[in-house]
Design a protein around this motif. Structure first.
Motif, PDB file in Angstrom:
ATOM      1  N   GLY A 136      36.624  35.884   1.435  1.00 24.20           N
ATOM      2  CA  GLY A 136      36.147  35.661   2.791  1.00 24.20           C
ATOM      3  C   GLY A 136      36.216  36.891   3.667  1.00 24.20           C
ATOM      4  N   VAL A 137      36.184  38.077   3.038  1.00 21.06           N
ATOM      5  CA  VAL A 137      36.248  39.340   3.772  1.00 21.06           C
ATOM      6  C   VAL A 137      34.827  39.798   4.100  1.00 21.06           C
ATOM      7  N   LYS A 138      34.593  40.124   5.365  1.00 19.09           N
ATOM      8  CA  LYS A 138      33.272  40.566   5.807  1.00 19.09           C
ATOM      9  C   LYS A 138      32.924  41.907   5.168  1.00 19.09           C
ATOM     10  N   LEU A 139      31.719  41.991   4.646  1.00 22.16           N
ATOM     11  CA  LEU A 139      31.208  43.228   4.066  1.00 22.16           C
ATOM     12  C   LEU A 139      30.404  43.950   5.140  1.00 22.16           C
ATOM     13  N   ALA A 140      30.934  45.094   5.603  1.00 21.44           N
ATOM     14  CA  ALA A 140      30.322  45.829   6.713  1.00 21.44           C
ATOM     15  C   ALA A 140      29.320  46.876   6.253  1.00 21.44           C
ATOM     16  N   GLY A 141      29.335  47.250   4.974  1.00 16.00           N
ATOM     17  CA  GLY A 141      28.400  48.253   4.510  1.00 16.00           C
ATOM     18  C   GLY A 141      28.484  48.474   3.018  1.00 16.00           C
ATOM     19  N   VAL A 142      27.356  48.895   2.453  1.00 11.97           N
ATOM     20  CA  VAL A 142      27.285  49.197   1.016  1.00 11.97           C
ATOM     21  C   VAL A 142      26.466  50.463   0.843  1.00 11.97           C
ATOM     22  N   ASP A 143      27.010  51.430   0.129  1.00 14.38           N
ATOM     23  CA  ASP A 143      26.265  52.597  -0.319  1.00 14.38           C
ATOM     24  C   ASP A 143      26.569  52.711  -1.803  1.00 14.38           C
TER      25      ASP A 143
END
Length: 160
Positions: free
Chosen positions: A118-125
């Motif tokens: 349930g951890v928010k994903l703030a970005g992916v590179d």
């Protein structure tokens, strides 16, 4: 932040770094993945650098596996006083050479584990065929990324 006093460290594959103090974390990533976690209320965080997506056996339960490493840093942050709603994460790395899929599997495992927690994903590179040189500041959750077509031994200098 005073750059002269902020601690700087290389996170090698199979390691976890978490600090309440401001630190700059460096990584060189190919198919391995670095997941950062940051507490936006308490302004601290860290990262894991894992090589393999998952393990199913307790004998192999080390942070070189994505399912173990992400759970480990999450649990440590909860012990430090963070709440799930204050934690945000980012995913970096996971590139693949043509015909390989370890990097993609690492990225998918990271997404799956973060979603389960349930951890928010703030970005992916992540993904593609280029390696990455990464600099991450845990206090502000900022990252700088340089794409690299080849990862060379001296890419680790001066951090090794």
């Amino acid at each position: 932040m005073n750059d002269l006093t902020t601690h700087k460290t290389l996170i090698k594959p199979g390691y976890l770094i978490l600090s309440r103090e401001p630190i700059i974390i460096y990584a060189v990533l190919g198919s391995a993945v670095m997941v950062t976690m940051h507490d936006k209320r308490l302004h601290y965080g860290g990262a894991v650098h894992f090589v393999y997506p998952r393990t199913e056996t307790a004998d192999n339960a080390t942070v070189k596996y994505g399912n173990v490493s992400i759970l480990s840093i999450y649990n440590a942050m909860i012990q430090f006083g963070s709440t799930k709603n204050d934690i945000v994460s980012k995913i970096f790395g996971g590139s693949d050479n043509p015909g390989e899929s370890t990097g993609q599997a690492n990225v998918e495992q990271a997404k799956k584990t973060l979603k389960r927690l349930g951890v928010k994903l703030a970005g992916v590179d992540a993904g593609g065929t280029s390696g990455r040189k990464l600099v991450y500041f845990n206090h502000t959750n900022e990252a700088a990324i340089i794409l690299a077509e080849r990862i060379r031994k001296y890419d680790w200098y001066p951090y090794s």
